[in-house]
Design a protein around this motif. Structure first.
Motif, PDB file in Angstrom:
ATOM      1  N   GLN A  50      13.765   0.666   4.361  1.00  0.00           N
ATOM      2  CA  GLN A  50      13.230   0.070   5.588  1.00  0.00           C
ATOM      3  C   GLN A  50      11.700   0.181   5.620  1.00  0.00           C
ATOM      4  O   GLN A  50      10.994  -0.801   5.838  1.00  0.00           O
ATOM      5  N   GLU A  51      11.206   1.408   5.368  1.00  0.00           N
ATOM      6  CA  GLU A  51       9.751   1.616   5.418  1.00  0.00           C
ATOM      7  C   GLU A  51       9.032   0.828   4.345  1.00  0.00           C
ATOM      8  O   GLU A  51       7.963   0.255   4.586  1.00  0.00           O
ATOM      9  N   LEU A  52       9.622   0.786   3.172  1.00  0.00           N
ATOM     10  CA  LEU A  52       9.003   0.020   2.080  1.00  0.00           C
ATOM     11  C   LEU A  52       8.890  -1.451   2.482  1.00  0.00           C
ATOM     12  O   LEU A  52       7.848  -2.086   2.299  1.00  0.00           O
ATOM     13  N   ALA A  77      13.706  -8.848   2.553  1.00  0.00           N
ATOM     14  CA  ALA A  77      13.432  -7.958   1.428  1.00  0.00           C
ATOM     15  C   ALA A  77      14.428  -6.795   1.401  1.00  0.00           C
ATOM     16  O   ALA A  77      14.888  -6.384   0.331  1.00  0.00           O
ATOM     17  N   ILE A  78      14.777  -6.290   2.594  1.00  0.00           N
ATOM     18  CA  ILE A  78      15.755  -5.188   2.661  1.00  0.00           C
ATOM     19  C   ILE A  78      17.085  -5.642   2.068  1.00  0.00           C
ATOM     20  O   ILE A  78      17.675  -4.954   1.224  1.00  0.00           O
ATOM     21  N   GLN A  79      17.518  -6.810   2.505  1.00  0.00           N
ATOM     22  CA  GLN A  79      18.770  -7.360   1.987  1.00  0.00           C
ATOM     23  C   GLN A  79      18.709  -7.516   0.465  1.00  0.00           C
ATOM     24  O   GLN A  79      19.639  -7.168  -0.254  1.00  0.00           O
ATOM     25  N   PRO A  84       0.845  -1.213   0.000  1.00  0.00           N
ATOM     26  CA  PRO A  84       0.000   0.000   0.000  1.00  0.00           C
ATOM     27  C   PRO A  84       0.875   1.258   0.000  1.00  0.00           C
ATOM     28  O   PRO A  84       1.212   1.806   1.051  1.00  0.00           O
ATOM     29  N   PHE A  85       1.220   1.708  -1.200  1.00  0.00           N
ATOM     30  CA  PHE A  85       2.196   2.802  -1.334  1.00  0.00           C
ATOM     31  C   PHE A  85       1.763   4.071  -0.597  1.00  0.00           C
ATOM     32  O   PHE A  85       2.594   4.845  -0.141  1.00  0.00           O
TER      33      PHE A  85
END
Lengths: 490, 423
Positions: B84-86, B114-116, B39-40
Motif C-alpha cells: 500500500q505504502e509503496l 498498481a496494488i492490484q 522516492p524509496f
C-alpha cells in the motif's frame, strides 16, 4: 597458533626445487636485490613498435633471471596491457589476460575500490592516468650509483632510436631497512615455495600465487594468456601446462603493481605529537606505533605493548587472534594488522583455518623509497620535524599472480575499506585516502577506546599502473613478433 | 519487531516498450533513494529494494522468453501495508514502469491499479536468507543512531576515563535514559507476533516429522538418486566461458559505491526432470536451514550477507539469485568459495554450465576461476537498487544490536568491559 604438522615444510636448500624454471623467471620475483642499493625505474612509452621490438630483443639477454647470481647489477622489465598491445601481441593472446589487467588501475570502479579518490584521484597523477599512458617499465639495479649509470647507458641511452619515449625517470634512495616515516619495513614477507629461503607454514606460499604456470593455494593454475602453436613457429614459448595444443605466454610471468606513494612525513609526526598531547595517550612515538602496529624498531605491539623493544625488531612469529583478539595491544585497524591479518579474521580467529584464508591474499613487496629522508628528530629534543618542502615517498611495487584476489583484495577489502573486521569508519590510518566517514581511528584501551576523528591523510598516490612481468621466453617472443606487427593466426 | 518478508513480483514487458522501460529505470537509478518516480527513502519498513530488467532471451531448448521486469523488496510485515505504502509513495513511478508491461490497466494516478498489479504478479521464493530474523528496518536505523550517541558520549566526557568499566557503563545507561530521543533503547525490541512465532515453530517441528515418516521412501530413493546424480555429473558440460569484458565493466559500474553491495544473477536449470527436482529439493532444505538454523547473523561462517533469495521463474526453467552483501564482489565470491562452497554447489550445480561437481557438494565452486567466471557471466545489472541503511555492514548492525542489549540489567565489571569493547 600451532603449525599444521601436515603442512609441507619447504626444504631450505637449492633454488631449483619444486620445479620452478628459475632461469626463465625474472630475478625480481626471487629477490628484491638487497645487495644492490642503487636503483632507478624508467617508465617508457612505445612510439615505434618495430624499433621497440628490436630494442626488446637486445635487452632480453641482459635481463636478470632468478637462477643467476646477483653481483653488480640487476635488470628487469614489465609491460602494461597497452604496452603489449602496442608491441603487437595478438588480440587472441591479449584476450587471455584478466579484465583487471586489461582495464588497468584507473577505471572509476577500481578507483572507488582502491580508495584512489580526492588527492589520490588518478586525474591528478603524474603518470599512469588515462592521459599519461605508460607501456614499459624498465627496472635498473646496481651496487652503486656509477654502476647504475653504466647500466642505464648500456640499456636505455638512445630511447628515440629504440622507438621509445620517456614518461618518467624515477630515482630511488636507500634507507636501509627503514622507510620514510622511520619504521623498519619489509619484515613480514611471504616466501615462494620452491625458492631458497626457509619459512614457517604461515608465510610459505604456493608458487602459483606469484608465478603463472604453477599451482596456487587452491591447487589450481591461474588463467594464462595463450598463443596458438602456429603463431610461435620457432617454438620460443613453452607448452601450456593444462593444454598441450597451445603455447603459454604467461608461464613464469607475474603481475607487477606499481604505485608511487608520496609521504607527508612531517605531517605524520606533527599529527602524532599534537594528538598524543591532546588525548594524553603518551608519546608521539606510541601513537605512531598504534597507527602502524609496530614500533619504529619493528617490534610488534602485540609483543611490546608498552614501549619499543629493538630486540624484537625483526620478530615475525606472532599472531593476533590468540594474543590480542580485541586489539588492546595492536589496534584492529592498525596498518600492519590489516595488510597481513595473520590469524585474526572470521570465521574462526586464532586458528590455522583463519591463516589458510589469509594465505590466499598475500603479495610480494619489492618497492623502494625515493626522495631524501627528513631528519625525524632535527633538534634532538624529540620535537617533531618541520616539512622541508621536498617530496619523498615509496615506489610501492608488489608481485602477484591474481591481481583481483591478491593486490586488489588486500588494498580494497583490508586497507581502503573502513569496515575492515567489524570497524565502522576506520580506513587504514597510515596509507588510506581520507574522505567523510572513513577518517576515524579507534584505539582499543581500558576502560574504553580512544577515538580520533578527522585523521589527516599521510600518503597520496601520485602515479600507478598494472604491469605484466613476463618470463624471459615470453620477452623474446614479444621481440620476435613479425615486423608487420600482426602476429599470424593469433 | 515484525518479521521480514521477501517480496518478489515479475511482469512481462511489452516488446515495444523495452526502451521506454530502460529509460525509466535509468531515471530512477540516478538517485534510487530520492528519485521523483519512487522516492524509496520516504517508505518505512524497507531494508532493501530493487528493480531490474531480465532482457528477452531464449531458454535451453531455444524457445523465446520475453523481457521481464522484476521487483524485489526485503521489508517488514505486514505485507499489505508495505505494498500500500509503496503504491502511494511511488504512484507515478509504478504506473510508468507497469505501463511498459503486459496487462496493466492504468489507474489514472490512483495507487489501486498498481496494488492490484503487484499482488497479481507476486511470485513465491524458493528460499530466503535473512541475516537476523525479526530485526526490523527501523530498529536497524534506530540502533545505528544509538551507537553514534554512545560514541559521542564517550568522547564528550573525559572524566569517564578514570572510572572503572562498570561505572562507565552506568554513566552511558543513565545518559541514554535521560535522553528523550533514545529512551526507547532501554526497552527490548518488541518480539515478532505470536501467531508468526507459532507458525515458525510448527514448521520447525513438522518438516523433520514428515521427514521421519517418509524415511522408508527416502532410504529406497536416496541410493537411486545418488546413482542418477553421478550419471548426470559425468554427462554434464561445464562451460568455463569468460564473461564479456564490456558486460563486466557495466556491472562493475554499479558496484562499490558504499560498503554494501547488490548481486543479481539468473540461470537456466539443466534440461530434464532430474535437475529440476534436485534444485527444488535442495532449495527446500536450504530454506529450512536458513529459516531455523542460520538465522543469527552467521551463514555457516559468512557474516556479510544481509538478505538473499532464490526464486524460480519462467515456469521453473530459470532461477534468480539475488542478495545484499558487504564488501566487494571479489571478497563475496571468496567467502563463497572458502566457506560455503558445498551449499552453492548443491544449488547452482543444477544450473547450465556450472563448474563440474562431485556428489553434488564437492568440486564446483572450489574451481576458483571457473566459478568466478560463472557468477559474472550469469550476473545481471541491478538497474535500481535501494538500501535504507547503506552505511552499515551486517557486522555493524549485529554489534549495534548487542550495544542496545547491553543497556539493560546488571553486569559484572568484566562483562561491562567486554560490552565497552563494542564501542
Amino acid at each position: 597458533m600451532t603449525q599444521d604438522p601436515a603442512a609441507p615444510k619447504r626444504a631450505a636448500a637449492s633454488g631449483t626445487d619444486g620445479g620452478l624454471e628459475n632461469a626463465d623467471i625474472q630475478g625480481l620475483v626471487a629477490a628484491g636485490y638487497g645487495r644492490l642499493p642503487a636503483a632507478r625505474y624508467l617508465l617508457l612509452r612505445v612510439q615505434n613498435p618495430v624499433a621497440a621490438r628490436l630494442w626488446l630483443g637486445e635487452i632480453a639477454d641482459r635481463l636478470t633471471n632468478a637462477a643467476a647470481p646477483v653481483t653488480h647489477t640487476g635488470l628487469n622489465l614489465a609491460v602494461t596491457f597497452a604496452g603489449l598491445e602496442r608491441l603487437g601481441l595478438s588480440a587472441h593472446t591479449l584476450g587471455g589476460f584478466p579484465p583487471e589487467f586489461a582495464e588497468g588501475m584507473v577505471t572509476p570502479h577500481r578507483s572507488r575500490m582502491l580508495g584512489d579518490t580526492g588527492a589520490s584521484d588518478p586525474a591528478r597523477w603524474r603518470w599512469g592516468s588515462l592521459t599519461s599512458r605508460v607501456d614499459i617499465l624498465l627496472m635498473l639495479f646496481a651496487s652503486d650509483e656509477p654502476t647504475l649509470a653504466d647500466l642505464e647507458e648500456a640499456t636505455a641511452t638512445d630511447l628515440a632510436a629504440a622507438g621509445l619515449a620517456s614518461v618518467a625517470r624515477l630515482d630511488t634512495v636507500d634507507l636501509g631497512d627503514r622507510e620514510h616515516f622511520g619504521f623498519r619495513d619489509g619484515i613480514a614477507q611471504p616466501v615462494i615455495e620452491g625458492f631458497g629461503r626457509a619459512a614457517t607454514w604461515r608465510d610459505s606460499i604456493k608458487a602459483g600465487e606469484f608465478v603463472l604456470g604453477y599451482r596456487n593455494e587452491y591447487g589450481r593454475y591461474a588463467p594464462r594468456p595463450a598463443v596458438a602453436a602456429g603463431a610461435d613457429p620457432s617454438g620460443i614459448l613453452p607448452e601450456d601446462v593444462e593444454d598441450s595444443t597451445v603455447r603459454d605466454f604467461g608461464r613464469n610471468g607475474t603481475y607487477l603493481v606499481f604505485r608511487q606513494l608520496s609521504q607527508d612525513v612531517a605531517g605524520f609526526w606533527q599529527f602524532a605529537e599534537r594528538e598524543a598531547l591532546a588525548s594524553g595517550q603518551g608519546s608521539a612515538e606510541k601513537l605512531a606505533a598504534k597507527i602502524v602496529g609496530r614500533w619504529p624498531s619493528g617490534a610488534p605491539l602485540v609483543r611490546a605493548p608498552g614501549s619499543d623493544d629493538p630486540s624484537l625488531g625483526k620478530l615475525n612469529d606472532f599472531d593476533y587472534g590468540n594474543e590480542d583478539p580485541s586489539g588492546e595491544r595492536c589496534p584492529v585497524g592498525a596498518h600492519v594488522r590489516r595488510t597481513n591479518p595473520r590469524d585474526s579474521l572470521d570465521p574462526s580467529p586464532g586458528t590455522d583455518k583463519s591463516v589458510t584464508l589469509v594465505k590466499r591474499h598475500r603479495i610480494l613487496r619489492r618497492g623502494r623509497e625515493y626522495g631524501a629522508p627528513l631528519e625525524l628528530n632535527p633538534t634532538g629534543s624529540g620535537r617533531p620535524p618541520v616539512d622541508d618542502g621536498r617530496e619523498r615517498g615509496l615506489h610501492f611495487i608488489c608481485l602477484n599472480a591474481n591481481l583481483r584476489r591478491q593486490f586488489e583484495f588486500v588494498h580494497g577489502t583490508w586497507v581502503a575499506s573502513r569496515k575492515f573486521a567489524g570497524l565502522y569508519d576506520d580506513a587504514d590510518p597510515l596509507i588510506a585516502s581520507r574522505g567523510p566517514g572513513n577518517d576515524a581511528l579507534t584505539i582499543p584501551d581500558q576502560p574504553f577506546r580512544h577515538r580520533i576523528l578527522h585523521l589527516p591523510q599521510f600518503v597520496t598516490v601520485v602515479g600507478g599502473a598494472y604491469f605484466f612481468m613476463p618470463g624471459l621466453r615470453a620477452v623474446r617472443f614479444l621481440a620476435s613478433i613479425s615486423r608487420s606487427g600482426a602476429q599470424p593466426g593469433g | 519487531m515484525p518479521h521480514q518478508i521477501a517480496f518478489t513480483a515479475v511482469a512481462t514487458v511489452k516488446p515495444e516498450s523495452l526502451d521506454a522501460l530502460r529509460s525509466t529505470l535509468r531515471e530512477m537509478a540516478a538517485d534510487p533513494a530520492g528519485n521523483r518516480l519512487i522516492p524509496f527513502h520516504k517508505l518505512n519498513g524497507v531494508h532493501f529494494a530493487r528493480f531490474f530488467l531480465l532482457e528477452p532471451t531464449t531458454d535451453v531448448d531455444g524457445r523465446p522468453i520475453a523481457g521481464q521486469l522484476v521487483f524485489m523488496a526485503d521489508w517488514d510485515a505486514p505485507l499489505e501495508q508495505r505494498i500500500q505504502e509503496l503504491a502511494e509513495v511511488g504512484t507515478e513511478g509504478l504506473s510508468r514502469l507497469f505501463s511498459s508491461c503486459e496487462g496493466y490497466a492504468s489507474g489514472g494516478g490512483e495507487p489501486g491499479a498498481a496494488i492490484q498489479y503487484l499482488r497479481r504478479h507476486a511470485v513465491s521464493n524458493a528460499a530466503v536468507y535473512v541475516n537476523t530474523i525479526g530485526l526490523s528496518a527501523s530498529q536497524v536505523i534506530d540502533e545505528g543512531r544509538l551507537r553514534d550517541a554512545l560514541e559521542d558520549y564517550l568522547d564528550q566526557d573525559p572524566d569517564l576515563r578514570s572510572a572503572g568499566p562498570g561505572a562507565v557503563r552506568r554513566a552511558l545507561v543513565d545518559r541514554v535514559a535521560s535522553t528523550a530521543e533514545l529512551s526507547w533503547a532501554a526497552q527490548p525490541a518488541d518480539p515478532p507476533a505470536l501467531a508468526w512465532k507459532i507458525r515458525e515453530l510448527a514448521h520447525l517441528l513438522l518438516v523433520p516429522l514428515i521427514g521421519v515418516l517418509l524415511l522408508p521412501v527416502i532410504v529406497v530413493a536416496l541410493p537411486i538418486w545418488l546413482v542418477v546424480l553421478r550419471l548426470h555429473e559425468h554427462a554434464d558440460v561445464a562451460l568455463d566461458s569468460r564473461p564479456d569484458p564490456a558486460r563486466v565493466s557495466e556491472l562493475a559500474a554499479l558496484e562499490d559505491h558504499g560498503p554494501v553491495n547488490q548481486f543479481t544473477a539468473a540461470g537456466f536449470i539443466k534440461t530434464g526432470w532430474f535437475r529440476s527436482l534436485t534444485a527444488r529439493l535442495v532449495l527446500f532444505l536450504i530454506s529450512y536451514g536458513v529459516r531455523h538454523i542460520f538465522n543469527r547473523a552467521n551463514l555457516a561462517g559468512v557474516k556479510t550477507i544481509h538478505f538473499a533469495r532464490w526464486t524460480f521463474i519462467d515456469g521453473g526453467r530459470r532461477v534468480i539469485f539475488a542478495s545484499n552483501y558487504d564488501g566487494s564482489l571479489e571478497s563475496y565470491m571468496d567467502d563463497f568459495i572458502d566457506k560455503v562452497a558445498w551449499g552453492l554447489n548443491a544449488v547452482f550445480s543444477n544450473g547450465q554450465g556450472y563448474p563440474a561437481t562431485r556428489w553434488l557438494l564437492f568440486g564446483g565452486a572450489r574451481n576458483e576461476t571457473a566459478f568466478k567466471n560463472y557468477l559474472r557471466a550469469h550476473q545481471i545489472p541491478t538497474q535500481v537498487w535501494y538500501a535504507s541503511s547503506s552505511q552499515l555492514t551486517a557486522l555493524n548492525i549485529a554489534n549495534n544490536r548487542q550495544l542496545r542489549r547491553g543497556l539493560r540489567g546488571a553486569m559484572s565489571d568484566e562483562a561491562a568491559s567486554a560490552w565497552l569493547r563494542r564501542l
